[in-house]
Design a protein around this motif. Structure first.
Motif, PDB file in Angstrom:
ATOM      1  N   PRO A  86       0.795  -1.239   0.000  1.00 46.50           N
ATOM      2  CA  PRO A  86       0.000   0.000   0.000  1.00 46.50           C
ATOM      3  C   PRO A  86       0.820   1.279   0.000  1.00 46.50           C
ATOM      4  CG  PRO A  86      -0.017  -0.996   2.182  1.00 46.50           C
ATOM      5  CD  PRO A  86       0.655  -1.976   1.271  1.00 46.50           C
ATOM      6  N   HIS A  87       2.112   1.194   0.336  1.00 45.46           N
ATOM      7  CA  HIS A  87       2.906   2.413   0.470  1.00 45.46           C
ATOM      8  C   HIS A  87       4.286   2.250  -0.162  1.00 45.46           C
ATOM      9  CE1 HIS A  87      -0.152   3.957   3.096  1.00 45.46           C
ATOM     10  NE2 HIS A  87      -0.013   2.948   3.917  1.00 45.46           N
ATOM     11  N   PHE A  88       4.839   3.351  -0.630  1.00 45.84           N
ATOM     12  CA  PHE A  88       6.213   3.360  -1.145  1.00 45.84           C
ATOM     13  C   PHE A  88       7.191   3.024  -0.034  1.00 45.84           C
ATOM     14  CE2 PHE A  88      10.146   5.830  -1.974  1.00 45.84           C
ATOM     15  CZ  PHE A  88      10.546   5.228  -3.168  1.00 45.84           C
ATOM     16  N   SER A  89       7.189   3.808   1.052  1.00 43.92           N
ATOM     17  CA  SER A  89       8.068   3.505   2.191  1.00 43.92           C
ATOM     18  C   SER A  89       7.661   4.321   3.404  1.00 43.92           C
ATOM     19  CB  SER A  89       9.531   3.796   1.862  1.00 43.92           C
ATOM     20  OG  SER A  89      10.347   3.590   3.007  1.00 43.92           O
TER      21      SER A  89
ATOM     22  N   ALA B 190      12.097   7.405  -9.136  1.00 47.19           N
ATOM     23  CA  ALA B 190      11.314   6.905  -8.013  1.00 47.19           C
ATOM     24  C   ALA B 190       9.848   6.873  -8.419  1.00 47.19           C
ATOM     25  CB  ALA B 190      11.508   7.786  -6.781  1.00 47.19           C
ATOM     26  N   GLU B 191       9.227   5.723  -8.241  1.00 46.66           N
ATOM     27  CA  GLU B 191       7.807   5.509  -8.548  1.00 46.66           C
ATOM     28  C   GLU B 191       7.070   5.439  -7.211  1.00 46.66           C
ATOM     29  OE1 GLU B 191       5.354   1.648  -9.922  1.00 46.66           O
ATOM     30  OE2 GLU B 191       6.944   2.214 -11.331  1.00 46.66           O
ATOM     31  N   VAL B 192       6.477   6.561  -6.791  1.00 44.23           N
ATOM     32  CA  VAL B 192       6.004   6.718  -5.410  1.00 44.23           C
ATOM     33  C   VAL B 192       4.482   6.659  -5.348  1.00 44.23           C
ATOM     34  CG1 VAL B 192       5.976   8.229  -3.396  1.00 44.23           C
ATOM     35  CG2 VAL B 192       8.014   8.125  -4.847  1.00 44.23           C
ATOM     36  N   HIS B 193       3.986   5.820  -4.448  1.00 37.47           N
ATOM     37  CA  HIS B 193       2.555   5.755  -4.177  1.00 37.47           C
ATOM     38  C   HIS B 193       2.347   5.673  -2.671  1.00 37.47           C
ATOM     39  CE1 HIS B 193       3.644   1.524  -3.689  1.00 37.47           C
ATOM     40  NE2 HIS B 193       2.502   1.362  -3.058  1.00 37.47           N
ATOM     41  N   GLY B 194       1.157   5.992  -2.225  1.00 32.38           N
ATOM     42  CA  GLY B 194       0.873   5.906  -0.795  1.00 32.38           C
ATOM     43  C   GLY B 194       1.776   6.836   0.003  1.00 32.38           C
ATOM     44  N   LYS B 195       2.222   6.346   1.143  1.00 35.65           N
ATOM     45  CA  LYS B 195       3.009   7.185   2.048  1.00 35.65           C
ATOM     46  C   LYS B 195       4.502   7.103   1.723  1.00 35.65           C
ATOM     47  CE  LYS B 195      -0.342   6.935   5.812  1.00 35.65           C
ATOM     48  NZ  LYS B 195      -0.886   8.253   5.482  1.00 35.65           N
ATOM     49  N   CYS B 196       5.139   8.250   1.802  1.00 35.44           N
ATOM     50  CA  CYS B 196       6.588   8.379   1.628  1.00 35.44           C
ATOM     51  C   CYS B 196       7.068   9.221   2.803  1.00 35.44           C
ATOM     52  CB  CYS B 196       6.892   9.031   0.286  1.00 35.44           C
ATOM     53  SG  CYS B 196       8.652   9.230  -0.070  1.00 35.44           S
TER      54      CYS B 196
ATOM     55  N   GLU C 262       1.613  10.701  -0.449  1.00 33.51           N
ATOM     56  CA  GLU C 262       1.758  11.691   0.621  1.00 33.51           C
ATOM     57  C   GLU C 262       3.203  11.714   1.092  1.00 33.51           C
ATOM     58  OE1 GLU C 262      -2.687  11.555   2.662  1.00 33.51           O
ATOM     59  OE2 GLU C 262      -1.055  10.385   3.555  1.00 33.51           O
ATOM     60  N   PHE C 263       3.700  12.908   1.376  1.00 35.48           N
ATOM     61  CA  PHE C 263       5.103  13.094   1.740  1.00 35.48           C
ATOM     62  C   PHE C 263       5.185  13.776   3.106  1.00 35.48           C
ATOM     63  CE2 PHE C 263       4.640  13.072  -2.830  1.00 35.48           C
ATOM     64  CZ  PHE C 263       5.659  12.234  -3.260  1.00 35.48           C
ATOM     65  N   CYS C 264       6.100  13.283   3.950  1.00 39.74           N
ATOM     66  CA  CYS C 264       6.194  13.849   5.291  1.00 39.74           C
ATOM     67  C   CYS C 264       7.567  13.534   5.887  1.00 39.74           C
ATOM     68  CB  CYS C 264       5.103  13.254   6.187  1.00 39.74           C
ATOM     69  SG  CYS C 264       5.118  13.831   7.898  1.00 39.74           S
ATOM     70  N   ASP C 265       8.147  14.529   6.559  1.00 33.56           N
ATOM     71  CA  ASP C 265       9.330  14.306   7.390  1.00 33.56           C
ATOM     72  C   ASP C 265       8.968  14.702   8.826  1.00 33.56           C
ATOM     73  OD1 ASP C 265      11.687  14.013   8.689  1.00 33.56           O
ATOM     74  OD2 ASP C 265      12.845  15.391   7.452  1.00 33.56           O
ATOM     75  N   PRO C 266       8.573  13.716   9.653  1.00 34.70           N
ATOM     76  CA  PRO C 266       8.137  14.008  11.019  1.00 34.70           C
ATOM     77  C   PRO C 266       9.248  13.942  12.057  1.00 34.70           C
ATOM     78  CG  PRO C 266       7.701  11.716  10.544  1.00 34.70           C
ATOM     79  CD  PRO C 266       8.392  12.290   9.314  1.00 34.70           C
TER      80      PRO C 266
END
Length: 284
Positions: free
Chosen positions: A63-66, A124-130, A151-155
């Motif tokens: 479901p997610h890239f990483s 990079a082939e990105v889907h879901g959360k990154c 979706e992209f996030c650095d938490p």
């Protein structure tokens, strides 16, 4: 379509000139453990050394890239011991900051720099959360194609650390938006990432793999040497602007954050910022 199975990835050859490396830990949302780090490195090296390959795609199964770096304890987790080092640091078994600095130099900073400088175009082939370390994987690639649900996030600031180790936020987003991403730890849509220039294309989820493959095919039609030198020219231009020195100084500040957290909380991150799934088992 030919494929090769590693422990944590699958390498596909959809066409002779295109290698597609697929992260294959869907149960862990493709969180990057040490095994995956070195599986990826081996696969990238093999693709670079195969003269038939002209373009490399990095994708994720499930479901997610990483979901980032896997902070949970694992069987093989000793850099420089469980896997032969590829960088130029030693001292992995040394105590305290010495060993931690050596480990993170190897598996986060130097190995990501190796991937960024691979002598072939990467997509990079990105889907879901990154998320966090997932950003590092995508940012190491030359182009990013995202599905509309990405979706992209650095938490990482929520964990008391000044962003992920491959600190290219200002280069990817511009200074003010980089600060906003870090300060808020907000989740950003694929459309926003595209608007800021971090993502090359946004396509419907069902079109992601075909679109990325078609883009790789157009690139692979160009002369291999010209592709390599074009990438080299752009990367060296960015280097002359100061990116390597900026990343190195940010990495040093990252280690200072770890040292502070260790004194403050007895662990190298602020536990209040850890996801509940890893809070009790984090190997940090």
């Amino acid at each position: 379509m030919a494929s090769e199975q590693f422990e944590t990835i699958v390498v596909e050859r959809p066409e002779p000139a295109i290698a597609r490396i697929v992260m294959n830990r869907p149960e862990a949302r493709n969180a990057q453990n040490l095994q995956m780090t070195y599986d990826l490195n081996t696969a990238f090296d093999q693709a670079v050394q195969d003269d038939a390959v002209k373009v490399i795609i990095l994708a994720g199964n499930g479901p997610h890239f990483s979901a980032g770096h896997d902070l949970r304890p694992a069987g093989k987790n000793q850099a420089g011991v469980d896997f032969p080092p590829v960088g130029n640091w030693g001292g992995f078994a040394e105590p305290n900051a010495h060993g931690r600095f050596a480990r993170e130099q190897e598996i986060y900073l130097q190995i990501t720099r190796r991937w960024r400088n691979l002598a072939k175009p990467t997509i990079a082939e990105v889907h879901g959360k990154c998320i966090a370390g997932g950003l590092m994987l995508a940012w190491a690639c030359d182009l990013i194609v995202a599905s509309s649900d990405a979706e992209f996030c650095d938490p990482v600031v929520t964990m008391g650390v000044c962003g992920v180790e491959w600190f290219v936020h200002p280069w990817e987003l511009g200074a003010r938006k980089a600060k906003e991403m870090l300060f808020t730890a907000d989740v950003w849509s694929a459309d926003e990432a595209h608007r800021l220039g971090m993502v090359n294309h946004v396509v419907p989820r069902g079109d992601l793999s075909p679109f990325t493959l078609a883009l790789a095919r157009r690139i692979a039609a160009k002369p291999a040497f010209a592709l390599k030198l074009s990438k080299e020219a752009v990367n060296r231009s960015i280097d002359i602007m100061g990116q390597p020195a900026a990343i190195d100084q940010a990495f040093a500040l990252h280690q200072l954050c770890h040292a502070h957290n260790l004194q403050e909380f007895g662990m190298v991150v602020d536990p209040a910022g850890l996801h509940p799934s890893v809070k009790k088992t984090a190997n940090v």
